[in-house]
Structures are given as C-alpha cells and as structure tokens.
Design a protein around this motif. Structure first.
Motif, PDB file in Angstrom:
ATOM      1  N   LYS A  18       0.950  -1.305   0.017  1.00  0.00           N
ATOM      2  CA  LYS A  18       0.101  -0.049  -0.102  1.00  0.00           C
ATOM      3  C   LYS A  18       0.844   1.261   0.030  1.00  0.00           C
ATOM      4  CE  LYS A  18      -3.608   2.399   2.652  1.00  0.00           C
ATOM      5  NZ  LYS A  18      -4.156   2.319   3.659  1.00  0.00           N
ATOM      6  N   PRO A  19       0.871   1.962  -1.148  1.00  0.00           N
ATOM      7  CA  PRO A  19       1.756   3.236  -1.017  1.00  0.00           C
ATOM      8  C   PRO A  19       1.423   4.288  -0.130  1.00  0.00           C
ATOM      9  CG  PRO A  19       0.215   3.173  -2.957  1.00  0.00           C
ATOM     10  CD  PRO A  19      -0.067   1.763  -2.208  1.00  0.00           C
ATOM     11  N   ASP A  20       2.334   5.010   0.330  1.00  0.00           N
ATOM     12  CA  ASP A  20       2.128   5.937   1.538  1.00  0.00           C
ATOM     13  C   ASP A  20       1.788   7.351   0.976  1.00  0.00           C
ATOM     14  OD1 ASP A  20       3.041   4.379   3.729  1.00  0.00           O
ATOM     15  OD2 ASP A  20       5.017   4.991   3.265  1.00  0.00           O
ATOM     16  N   ARG A  21       1.984   7.375  -0.499  1.00  0.00           N
ATOM     17  CA  ARG A  21       1.558   8.672  -1.355  1.00  0.00           C
ATOM     18  C   ARG A  21       1.812   8.266  -2.963  1.00  0.00           C
ATOM     19  NH1 ARG A  21       6.530  10.131  -3.164  1.00  0.00           N
ATOM     20  NH2 ARG A  21       8.361   9.716  -2.108  1.00  0.00           N
ATOM     21  N   LYS A  22       1.075   8.875  -3.532  1.00  0.00           N
ATOM     22  CA  LYS A  22       1.066   8.699  -5.286  1.00  0.00           C
ATOM     23  C   LYS A  22       2.533   8.940  -5.507  1.00  0.00           C
ATOM     24  CE  LYS A  22      -1.004  10.103  -9.184  1.00  0.00           C
ATOM     25  NZ  LYS A  22      -2.123  11.107  -9.935  1.00  0.00           N
ATOM     26  N   GLY A  23       3.181   8.031  -6.616  1.00  0.00           N
ATOM     27  CA  GLY A  23       4.420   8.255  -6.957  1.00  0.00           C
ATOM     28  C   GLY A  23       5.415   7.600  -6.189  1.00  0.00           C
TER      29      GLY A  23
END
Length: 60
Positions: A30-35
């Motif tokens: 699960k990404p912490d932020r986009k990109g």
C-alpha cells in the motif's frame, strides 16, 4: 510503502525450490503517497540459496 502480507510472503518463499522451477508469490503493498518508489531487497538466509530473482510488478 506498507507491506500488507509479509508473513504470507515469507512462508511462500522459505521452502526450497528445485533448479529450473519457479514460484509466484503475491506481494501486497500500500503506497504512502502517489508516485512512491518501490525498492525490493532480498537477503538470502545463507549462501546455499539462489542468487537470482525475477520480479514483475502489476499496478492496478
């Protein structure tokens, strides 16, 4: 990145794999932020393990 299934991945990767065989192991992140960048590090528990891993990321 937050790794959502580390125990499942560890138990799937632990058994020995015969030479020439392959195993697919789903890794849930699960990404912490986009990109957010993704870095995969593999440290074998001892020198008898294979030195090659092929990784395919499917984003969706």
């Amino acid at each position: 990145m937050n790794w959502l299934n580390p125990d499942e991945v560890a138990s799937a990767l632990a058994p020995l794999l015969p030479e020439g065989d392959e195993r697919t192991v789903p890794v849930l992140l699960k990404p912490d932020r986009k990109g957010a960048p993704v870095t995969l590090e593999v440290t074998p528990p001892h020198p008898g393990y294979r030195e090659t891993a092929h990784v395919q990321l499917t984003l969706g």
